[in-house]
Design an enzyme around this catalytic site. Sequence first.
Site, PDB file in Angstrom:
ATOM      1  N   VAL A  44      25.203  23.760  34.421  1.00 35.80           N
ATOM      2  CA  VAL A  44      25.962  22.644  33.832  1.00 35.80           C
ATOM      3  C   VAL A  44      26.448  21.687  34.930  1.00 35.80           C
ATOM      4  CG1 VAL A  44      26.662  23.937  31.782  1.00 35.80           C
ATOM      5  CG2 VAL A  44      28.110  24.032  33.826  1.00 35.80           C
ATOM      6  N   HIS A  55      22.079  24.156  28.564  1.00 34.11           N
ATOM      7  CA  HIS A  55      23.429  24.671  28.312  1.00 34.11           C
ATOM      8  C   HIS A  55      24.479  23.577  28.448  1.00 34.11           C
ATOM      9  CE1 HIS A  55      22.088  29.035  29.399  1.00 34.11           C
ATOM     10  NE2 HIS A  55      21.670  28.649  28.206  1.00 34.11           N
ATOM     11  N   SER A  69      19.097  35.294  36.713  1.00 33.01           N
ATOM     12  CA  SER A  69      19.045  36.756  36.632  1.00 33.01           C
ATOM     13  C   SER A  69      18.281  37.228  35.405  1.00 33.01           C
ATOM     14  CB  SER A  69      20.471  37.316  36.584  1.00 33.01           C
ATOM     15  OG  SER A  69      21.129  36.844  35.401  1.00 33.01           O
ATOM     16  N   LEU A 101      16.482  35.275  44.670  1.00 28.34           N
ATOM     17  CA  LEU A 101      16.946  36.029  45.841  1.00 28.34           C
ATOM     18  C   LEU A 101      16.476  37.471  45.773  1.00 28.34           C
ATOM     19  CD1 LEU A 101      18.693  35.660  48.379  1.00 28.34           C
ATOM     20  CD2 LEU A 101      20.665  36.454  47.073  1.00 28.34           C
TER      21      LEU A 101
HETATM   22  C1  BV8 Z   1      22.093  31.542  21.296  1.00 27.78           C
HETATM   23  C2  BV8 Z   1      27.144  27.466  29.773  1.00 27.78           C
HETATM   24  C3  BV8 Z   1      21.615  31.500  19.006  1.00 27.78           C
HETATM   25  C4  BV8 Z   1      28.587  27.427  29.980  1.00 27.78           C
HETATM   26  C5  BV8 Z   1      26.165  29.663  29.402  1.00 27.78           C
HETATM   27  C6  BV8 Z   1      18.474  37.257  22.080  1.00 27.78           C
HETATM   28  C7  BV8 Z   1      18.015  36.030  21.605  1.00 27.78           C
HETATM   29  C8  BV8 Z   1      18.880  34.964  21.443  1.00 27.78           C
HETATM   30  C9  BV8 Z   1      20.240  35.104  21.783  1.00 27.78           C
HETATM   31  C10 BV8 Z   1      20.695  36.315  22.255  1.00 27.78           C
HETATM   32  C11 BV8 Z   1      19.819  37.388  22.393  1.00 27.78           C
HETATM   33  N1  BV8 Z   1      20.536  38.429  22.858  1.00 27.78           N
HETATM   34  C12 BV8 Z   1      21.828  38.040  23.025  1.00 27.78           C
HETATM   35  C13 BV8 Z   1      21.960  36.775  22.646  1.00 27.78           C
HETATM   36  C14 BV8 Z   1      23.199  36.012  22.675  1.00 27.78           C
HETATM   37  C15 BV8 Z   1      23.479  35.339  24.004  1.00 27.78           C
HETATM   38  C16 BV8 Z   1      23.015  36.103  25.202  1.00 27.78           C
HETATM   39  O1  BV8 Z   1      21.946  35.853  25.730  1.00 27.78           O
HETATM   40  N2  BV8 Z   1      23.840  37.025  25.643  1.00 27.78           N
HETATM   41  C17 BV8 Z   1      23.493  37.790  26.833  1.00 27.78           C
HETATM   42  C18 BV8 Z   1      24.741  37.997  27.684  1.00 27.78           C
HETATM   43  C19 BV8 Z   1      22.877  39.098  26.390  1.00 27.78           C
HETATM   44  N3  BV8 Z   1      22.878  34.022  24.015  1.00 27.78           N
HETATM   45  C20 BV8 Z   1      23.538  32.980  23.469  1.00 27.78           C
HETATM   46  O2  BV8 Z   1      24.603  33.110  22.904  1.00 27.78           O
HETATM   47  C21 BV8 Z   1      22.875  31.621  23.546  1.00 27.78           C
HETATM   48  N4  BV8 Z   1      22.864  31.050  22.229  1.00 27.78           N
HETATM   49  O3  BV8 Z   1      21.345  32.438  21.458  1.00 27.78           O
HETATM   50  O4  BV8 Z   1      22.288  30.928  20.097  1.00 27.78           O
HETATM   51  C22 BV8 Z   1      21.935  30.710  17.825  1.00 27.78           C
HETATM   52  C23 BV8 Z   1      21.027  30.688  16.783  1.00 27.78           C
HETATM   53  C24 BV8 Z   1      21.313  29.959  15.668  1.00 27.78           C
HETATM   54  C25 BV8 Z   1      22.484  29.234  15.593  1.00 27.78           C
HETATM   55  C26 BV8 Z   1      23.398  29.255  16.630  1.00 27.78           C
HETATM   56  C27 BV8 Z   1      23.125  30.008  17.765  1.00 27.78           C
HETATM   57  C28 BV8 Z   1      23.650  30.645  24.417  1.00 27.78           C
HETATM   58  C29 BV8 Z   1      23.728  31.118  25.835  1.00 27.78           C
HETATM   59  C30 BV8 Z   1      24.348  30.039  26.710  1.00 27.78           C
HETATM   60  C31 BV8 Z   1      25.735  30.458  27.136  1.00 27.78           C
HETATM   61  N5  BV8 Z   1      26.263  29.509  28.114  1.00 27.78           N
HETATM   62  N6  BV8 Z   1      26.604  28.743  30.227  1.00 27.78           N
HETATM   63  C32 BV8 Z   1      28.967  27.535  31.420  1.00 27.78           C
HETATM   64  O5  BV8 Z   1      28.122  27.490  32.342  1.00 27.78           O
HETATM   65  O6  BV8 Z   1      30.169  27.689  31.619  1.00 27.78           O
HETATM   66  S1  BV8 Z   1      25.392  31.038  29.997  1.00 27.78           S
HETATM   67  C33 BV8 Z   1      25.716  31.489  31.621  1.00 27.78           C
HETATM   68  O7  BV8 Z   1      24.656  32.349  32.038  1.00 27.78           O
HETATM   69  C34 BV8 Z   1      25.621  30.477  32.681  1.00 27.78           C
HETATM   70  O8  BV8 Z   1      26.068  29.258  32.343  1.00 27.78           O
HETATM   71  C35 BV8 Z   1      24.168  30.414  33.106  1.00 27.78           C
HETATM   72  O9  BV8 Z   1      23.649  29.214  32.624  1.00 27.78           O
HETATM   73  C36 BV8 Z   1      23.583  31.523  32.333  1.00 27.78           C
HETATM   74  C37 BV8 Z   1      22.522  32.294  33.039  1.00 27.78           C
HETATM   75  O10 BV8 Z   1      23.032  32.799  34.255  1.00 27.78           O
HETATM   76  P1  BV8 Z   1      22.162  32.579  35.564  1.00 27.78           P
HETATM   77  O11 BV8 Z   1      21.962  31.122  35.722  1.00 27.78           O
HETATM   78  O12 BV8 Z   1      20.958  33.442  35.499  1.00 27.78           O
HETATM   79  O13 BV8 Z   1      23.168  33.065  36.672  1.00 27.78           O
HETATM   80  P2  BV8 Z   1      23.397  34.563  37.176  1.00 27.78           P
HETATM   81  O14 BV8 Z   1      24.622  34.553  38.009  1.00 27.78           O
HETATM   82  O15 BV8 Z   1      23.296  35.506  36.025  1.00 27.78           O
HETATM   83  O16 BV8 Z   1      22.138  34.846  38.121  1.00 27.78           O
HETATM   84  C38 BV8 Z   1      21.985  34.117  39.328  1.00 27.78           C
HETATM   85  C39 BV8 Z   1      20.671  34.553  39.944  1.00 27.78           C
HETATM   86  O17 BV8 Z   1      20.458  33.779  41.124  1.00 27.78           O
HETATM   87  C40 BV8 Z   1      20.636  36.013  40.370  1.00 27.78           C
HETATM   88  O18 BV8 Z   1      19.425  36.601  39.930  1.00 27.78           O
HETATM   89  C41 BV8 Z   1      20.682  35.954  41.910  1.00 27.78           C
HETATM   90  O19 BV8 Z   1      19.918  36.984  42.492  1.00 27.78           O
HETATM   91  C42 BV8 Z   1      20.068  34.614  42.172  1.00 27.78           C
HETATM   92  N7  BV8 Z   1      20.532  33.994  43.423  1.00 27.78           N
HETATM   93  C43 BV8 Z   1      21.774  34.044  43.964  1.00 27.78           C
HETATM   94  N8  BV8 Z   1      21.797  33.330  45.103  1.00 27.78           N
HETATM   95  C44 BV8 Z   1      20.550  32.814  45.288  1.00 27.78           C
HETATM   96  C45 BV8 Z   1      19.742  33.233  44.210  1.00 27.78           C
HETATM   97  N9  BV8 Z   1      18.445  32.905  44.115  1.00 27.78           N
HETATM   98  C46 BV8 Z   1      17.934  32.128  45.090  1.00 27.78           C
HETATM   99  N10 BV8 Z   1      18.650  31.679  46.150  1.00 27.78           N
HETATM  100  C47 BV8 Z   1      19.950  32.000  46.283  1.00 27.78           C
HETATM  101  N11 BV8 Z   1      20.650  31.555  47.346  1.00 27.78           N
END
Ligand code: BV8
Length: 232
Positions: free
Chosen positions: A91, A107, A176, A201
């Site tokens: 975002v 998002h 991730s 990473l």
């Molecule tokens: C929805 C915005 C349906 C706000 C965020 C199956 C199918 C569909 C949905 C689901 C499902 N199972 C569960 C769900 C529900 C849910 C979900 O996925 N839950 C998870 C926890 C299981 N999903 C939802 O609710 C989504 N909506 O499905 O709607 C629907 C249908 C009909 C009608 C209505 C609704 C909405 C999800 C969006 C939520 N909002 N963010 C904000 O940012 O404040 S999500 C949040 O996680 C973050 O914002 C980010 O965008 C997102 C993903 O995280 P990552 O970007 O991957 O970050 P993370 O820290 O996890 O990983 C970082 C990675 O970088 C690591 O791997 C690391 O190793 C690497 N890294 C670190 N440093 C480096 C690096 N790589 C390279 N270089 C480096 N230097």
Amino acid sequence: MPSSIVILTGAGISAESGIATFRDPDGIWSKIDYREVATPQGFAANPARVHDFYNWRRQNVKSVEPNAAHVALARLERAFAGEFLLVTQNVDSLHERAGSERLIHMHGQHDRALCNACGGRTPWHGEMSLETLCPGCEQAGHMRPDVVWFGEMPYEMDRIQAALRGCDLFVSIGTSGNVYPAAGFVREARAAGARTVELNLEPSQGADLFHEAEHGPATRIVPDFVERLLGA
Ligand code: BV8
């Protein structure tokens, strides 16, 4: 050389710019319960706490710059002659500031405001609170950050899925693979016959779903990947 590229980015691409990720050991969700600040229920229960969270993140981004990985993706978009779409889960506005244009914030963006009363959207770089007036309908008490919370439908899914169905190269960078539907894009790209590459990473949750992977910091592996792709 591919004819159509879709790129997905996550918090990891902004990490070396100084923006915290979510699920790394010292990530945002290790300090704050996402249900309190990134769900509609959390906002309904305590809007002031949610506004504080996004005011902090909006303020934090003011002091950071795009890094070499953001710049490399903007260069790829300009130099690549085929179809190109960059989908980010982030975002922050670092991709735009690096020059990316064919970009979807699935998002949302924390430097945009959404009014729950009139549906109006407007750029927002300052603080936001319950007292904030909507510039459109001039009502207070209805403004929220224009971000997609858990349980809400991500933006432009039709356009994203059409691009995935037509791509022959899908690259996932700095995510991730925990959050859906983004974490499922690799499956859709594979089903379309695309070559799938993970640049991260470390191996993500969905690492086994990718044909190829390179692990290391994005500021090194993304420019290298773009250089090789354009040089091919
Ligand atoms: C929805 C915005 C349906 C706000 C965020 C199956 C199918 C569909 C949905 C689901 C499902 N199972 C569960 C769900 C529900 C849910 C979900 O996925 N839950 C998870 C926890 C299981 N999903 C939802 O609710 C989504 N909506 O499905 O709607 C629907 C249908 C009909 C009608 C209505 C609704 C909405 C999800 C969006 C939520 N909002 N963010 C904000 O940012 O404040 S999500 C949040 O996680 C973050 O914002 C980010 O965008 C997102 C993903 O995280 P990552 O970007 O991957 O970050 P993370 O820290 O996890 O990983 C970082 C990675 O970088 C690591 O791997 C690391 O190793 C690497 N890294 C670190 N440093 C480096 C690096 N790589 C390279 N270089 C480096 N230097």
